[in-house]
Design an enzyme around this catalytic site. Structure first.
Site, PDB file in Angstrom:
ATOM      1  N   HIS A  22       7.599   7.461  16.308  1.00 24.35           N
ATOM      2  CA  HIS A  22       8.337   7.146  15.610  1.00 24.35           C
ATOM      3  C   HIS A  22       9.756   6.528  15.563  1.00 24.35           C
ATOM      4  O   HIS A  22      10.516   6.727  16.566  1.00 24.35           O
ATOM      5  CB  HIS A  22       7.978   8.491  14.950  1.00 24.35           C
ATOM      6  CG  HIS A  22       6.858   8.837  14.790  1.00 24.35           C
ATOM      7  ND1 HIS A  22       6.197  10.249  14.571  1.00 24.35           N
ATOM      8  CD2 HIS A  22       6.019   8.313  14.519  1.00 24.35           C
ATOM      9  CE1 HIS A  22       5.026   9.908  13.799  1.00 24.35           C
ATOM     10  NE2 HIS A  22       4.217   8.983  14.869  1.00 24.35           N
ATOM     11  N   GLU A  26      12.004   8.281  14.989  1.00 23.91           N
ATOM     12  CA  GLU A  26      12.890   9.583  15.479  1.00 23.91           C
ATOM     13  C   GLU A  26      13.158   9.169  17.498  1.00 23.91           C
ATOM     14  O   GLU A  26      14.632   9.533  17.776  1.00 23.91           O
ATOM     15  CB  GLU A  26      12.956  10.343  15.679  1.00 23.91           C
ATOM     16  CG  GLU A  26      12.753  11.165  13.944  1.00 23.91           C
ATOM     17  CD  GLU A  26      11.263  11.498  13.447  1.00 23.91           C
ATOM     18  OE1 GLU A  26      11.071  12.367  12.259  1.00 23.91           O
ATOM     19  OE2 GLU A  26      10.580   9.846  13.586  1.00 23.91           O
ATOM     20  N   CYS A  84       7.485  15.267  12.006  1.00 18.89           N
ATOM     21  CA  CYS A  84       6.128  15.519  12.499  1.00 18.89           C
ATOM     22  C   CYS A  84       6.544  16.803  13.234  1.00 18.89           C
ATOM     23  O   CYS A  84       7.294  16.507  14.450  1.00 18.89           O
ATOM     24  CB  CYS A  84       5.410  14.612  12.839  1.00 18.89           C
ATOM     25  SG  CYS A  84       5.627  13.790  14.590  1.00 18.89           S
ATOM     26  N   THR A 118       0.244 -17.423 -19.470  1.00 20.10           N
ATOM     27  CA  THR A 118       0.066 -17.672 -17.990  1.00 20.10           C
ATOM     28  C   THR A 118      -0.260 -18.889 -17.466  1.00 20.10           C
ATOM     29  O   THR A 118      -1.152 -19.485 -16.055  1.00 20.10           O
ATOM     30  CB  THR A 118      -1.001 -16.605 -17.315  1.00 20.10           C
ATOM     31  OG1 THR A 118      -2.615 -16.616 -18.403  1.00 20.10           O
ATOM     32  CG2 THR A 118      -0.391 -15.129 -17.881  1.00 20.10           C
ATOM     33  N   THR A 142     -10.637 -15.090 -10.278  1.00 18.81           N
ATOM     34  CA  THR A 142      -9.082 -16.229  -9.962  1.00 18.81           C
ATOM     35  C   THR A 142      -9.740 -16.545  -8.590  1.00 18.81           C
ATOM     36  O   THR A 142      -9.455 -17.670  -7.826  1.00 18.81           O
ATOM     37  CB  THR A 142      -7.868 -15.035  -9.018  1.00 18.81           C
ATOM     38  OG1 THR A 142      -7.721 -14.006 -11.231  1.00 18.81           O
ATOM     39  CG2 THR A 142      -7.527 -15.234  -8.451  1.00 18.81           C
ATOM     40  N   ASP A 192      -9.792 -20.811  -8.779  1.00 16.81           N
ATOM     41  CA  ASP A 192      -7.992 -20.628  -7.797  1.00 16.81           C
ATOM     42  C   ASP A 192      -8.044 -21.220  -6.581  1.00 16.81           C
ATOM     43  O   ASP A 192      -7.879 -21.963  -5.760  1.00 16.81           O
ATOM     44  CB  ASP A 192      -6.935 -19.700  -7.864  1.00 16.81           C
ATOM     45  CG  ASP A 192      -6.609 -19.767  -9.459  1.00 16.81           C
ATOM     46  OD1 ASP A 192      -6.604 -20.496 -10.399  1.00 16.81           O
ATOM     47  OD2 ASP A 192      -5.278 -18.477  -9.586  1.00 16.81           O
ATOM     48  N   LEU A 207      -4.579 -16.392   0.273  1.00 22.04           N
ATOM     49  CA  LEU A 207      -3.867 -14.862  -0.384  1.00 22.04           C
ATOM     50  C   LEU A 207      -3.641 -14.682   1.015  1.00 22.04           C
ATOM     51  O   LEU A 207      -3.207 -13.536   1.179  1.00 22.04           O
ATOM     52  CB  LEU A 207      -4.978 -14.517  -0.619  1.00 22.04           C
ATOM     53  CG  LEU A 207      -5.873 -14.296  -2.051  1.00 22.04           C
ATOM     54  CD1 LEU A 207      -6.471 -13.693  -2.185  1.00 22.04           C
ATOM     55  CD2 LEU A 207      -4.362 -14.119  -3.253  1.00 22.04           C
ATOM     56  N   LEU A 243      -8.212  -8.329 -15.452  1.00 22.55           N
ATOM     57  CA  LEU A 243      -8.146  -6.980 -14.445  1.00 22.55           C
ATOM     58  C   LEU A 243      -6.784  -6.599 -14.902  1.00 22.55           C
ATOM     59  O   LEU A 243      -6.660  -5.227 -14.419  1.00 22.55           O
ATOM     60  CB  LEU A 243      -8.452  -7.852 -13.425  1.00 22.55           C
ATOM     61  CG  LEU A 243      -8.447  -7.180 -11.820  1.00 22.55           C
ATOM     62  CD1 LEU A 243     -10.266  -5.391 -12.148  1.00 22.55           C
ATOM     63  CD2 LEU A 243      -8.561  -7.871 -11.065  1.00 22.55           C
TER      64      LEU A 243
END
Length: 343
Positions: free
Chosen positions: A52, A54, A80, A166, A201, A205, A209, A279
């Site tokens: 972590h 710290e 934590c 769009t 989409t 398209d 991604l 959507l």
């Protein structure tokens, strides 16, 4: 003018931001150790199961030859106090001899809230809380949403012309936004654990991604989720055939809320919605969009597709921030849940 605690906390926030997109299902957290007004150690949580922030900051100080005895540690999130994949950070702080702990945000986990503060104070450590709390909560917002609701933080990204379209006219480029804006989108993808698109989409398209170029350096590729009511999808499309095909998920004939829940169950704290207007409108209407990013291109006379191809949707955008990205305006805001969807 920021005071000394705020100055050092900002440094811790800068460290923590380096972990966005890397730490899920854990939060992104940063820390700095200060001795006699000077930063002697810096750290950030790099991945789930790793040290972590710290511990990283304390280790950095020691490895650089500094003593942490009676030092102050600035950390963006309450340390934590429970044993998990790593030992509790409270123990590391006490073993380092740190005498003061300055914290940005309290742990939002219902089972842990305030426990770290109590343990530190019971051991005689001075604890200051709420320093740059708003900024710390912003860094924490992805984790906080999932841990308190079971749903990931949803950022909806879209682009439009000045006349609210769009798509562009026939024969013009498919891109509404500028190259600078498309590069900016990669920064948002880099922070998110998953990208969600609708079936239309996906079909039209054929997107990848993915993170690309420098944005892919040392980063896991996001989950790629297709939300659809029809599982008759083109098998030759990129999400099924490229080198990251194992990161693709098909969510068919379930609600959007259930889709997001399933994504969260895979450990994702944040999702980027890159969908068409229907959507997007549905997500806003259901009150599922936490943050909206609109790239507004300086063009008039676009194509036939409206930004939101539905009537009657009313949602106020709050906490707006407007910046110029190349020739475009980037508008970031929080859609207020429509009255019709509030319970």
């Amino acid at each position: 003018m920021p005071n000394e605690d705020e100055t050092f906390m900002q440094l811790a926030l800068d460290e923590g931001a380096r972990g966005l997109g890397l730490t899920s299902p854990n939060p992104a957290v940063g820390a700095v150790v200060v001795q006699d007004g000077e930063v002697i150690g810096r750290g950030w949580h790099r991945k789930a199961g790793g040290a972590h922030a710290e511990v990283e900051a304390i280790r950095d100080a020691v490895e650089n030859g500094h003593s942490t005895d009676k030092a102050t540690i600035y950390v963006t999130l309450e340390p934590c106090s429970t044993e998990g994949k790593t030992p509790p950070c409270v123990r590391a702080i006490l073993e380092a001899g740190i005498s003061r702990v300055v914290v940005g945000a309290t742990d939002p986990h219902p089972a842990h809230v305030g426990a770290g503060f109590d343990e530190l104070r019971n051991a005689g450590v001075e604890v200051a809380t709420g320093v740059l709390e708003e900024e710390a909560m912003h860094l924490l917002r992805f984790f906080a949403k999932r841990i308190t609701t079971g749903l990931p933080y949803l950022i909806a990204k879209t682009a439009a012309t000045l006349d609210g379209r769009t798509t562009l006219g026939q024969g013009q480029s498919q891109w509404i936004s500028s190259p600078q804006s498309r590069e900016d989108v990669q920064l948002w993808r880099q922070q998110c654990d998953a990208i969600l698109v609708g079936g239309e989409t996906f079909r039209v398209d054929n997107p990848f991604l993915t993170l690309r170029g420098e944005f892919d350096d040392g980063r896991p590729q996001p989950l790629r989720v297709v939300f659809t009511s029809d599982d008759d999808l083109p098998e030759g499309h990129n999400l099924f055939t490229d080198e990251h095909a194992e990161r693709t998920r098909i969510h068919c004939n379930i609600s959007l809320s259930e889709s997001l829940k399933q994504i969260a169950e895979e450990g994702a704290n944040s999702v980027l919605l890159e969908s068409g207007g229907r959507l997007l409108a549905h997500a806003i209407e259901e009150g599922l969009v936490d943050e909206l990013i609109l790239y507004l291109a300086p063009r008039i006379g676009g194509g036939t597709t409206r930004l939101l191809p539905v009537d009657g949707l009313l949602s106020e955008i709050t906490d707006m921030q407007v910046d110029q990205i190349g020739p475009d305006l980037r508008i970031i805001g929080k859609p207020k849940r429509p009255a019709s969807s509030q319970s």
